[in-house]
Scaffold this active site. Sequence first.
Site, PDB file in Angstrom:
ATOM      1  CG  ASP A 141       2.966  -5.443  -0.584  1.00  0.00           C
ATOM      2  OD1 ASP A 141       3.127  -5.962   0.286  1.00  0.00           O
ATOM      3  OD2 ASP A 141       3.845  -5.466  -1.523  1.00  0.00           O
ATOM      4  CG  ASP A 197       6.430  -8.984  -3.104  1.00  0.00           C
ATOM      5  OD1 ASP A 197       5.140  -8.837  -3.075  1.00  0.00           O
ATOM      6  OD2 ASP A 197       7.335  -9.068  -2.333  1.00  0.00           O
TER       7      ASP A 197
END
Length: 295
Positions: free
Chosen positions: A149, A190
């Site tokens: 990420d 997420d």
Amino acid sequence: MEGVILASSALFTVYIGAKWSAQEEEPEEKQLINKRLAVLFPIFGGVTLVLMYLALRYLSKEYIQLILQGYASLASIICFVRSFNPKTTFGKITATMSSIAIALFYFKTKHWMASNILAWALAANSISIMRIDSYNTGALLLGALFFYDIYFVFGTEVMVTVATGIDIPAKYVLPQFKNPTRLSMLGLGDIVMPGLMLALMYRFDLHYYINSTSQPKKHSTYFRNTFIAYGLGLGVTNFALYYFKAAQPALLYLSPACIVAPLLTAWYRDELKTLFSFRSETEDETDEQDKCKST
């Protein structure tokens, strides 16, 4: 305010998904994630992300969106029906028609609320179906996604370009109150990836509750603490977004929170060995879940 609503939606999703993950299902519906798959997840995710980025740059955006919207809508319909878990033919027909109606409404209008409903069905069912086999695997998965990420948000324009350039129900979106033409968003990755660890902790609590005779009232300790840590991680993410005024890699904050919370809980309770040795989806765990349901 948008961040609070999106965070609340994420918390609701992981809570429902974790609860569903402990329900009895057909063996073929369970997708067990081991360490090998945990390592491959970021690799396949990165390749897919880059391919989508290149497609957006060099191919027709409308054509790509049409394909992805159709695929995501079909997957959402299946997940939406599964969420209702209808037992009768009438129930199955009703659930199917309702989900198709929502998908068609989204396909026609691209309304953010319809998109969020479909995204919720995808996320909650993904958490319940994909099951991490151990804490070590979960820590490995979230640790790998931590770097994934950071790289794709801070190191390249790939993730931001794909997230903002493709309108599919793979994220929660909400119009900003001060500027309704702009959307705040939270990607399903997420939610689902940390949600897998939360679901594991829920099943671990269930396992511990069945086998514990000394503290039967504390059977939700690991899930509760990890759930709180995830919520705090979302809060830090929102603060970072507000402070830096730029896109943030949410897993930079969520991965450590969901890795450390179970670890600290086990250390405090002197149960590190128990946590590290727990294996999900064993025959014993399935038997324990059946016992819990019968009580």
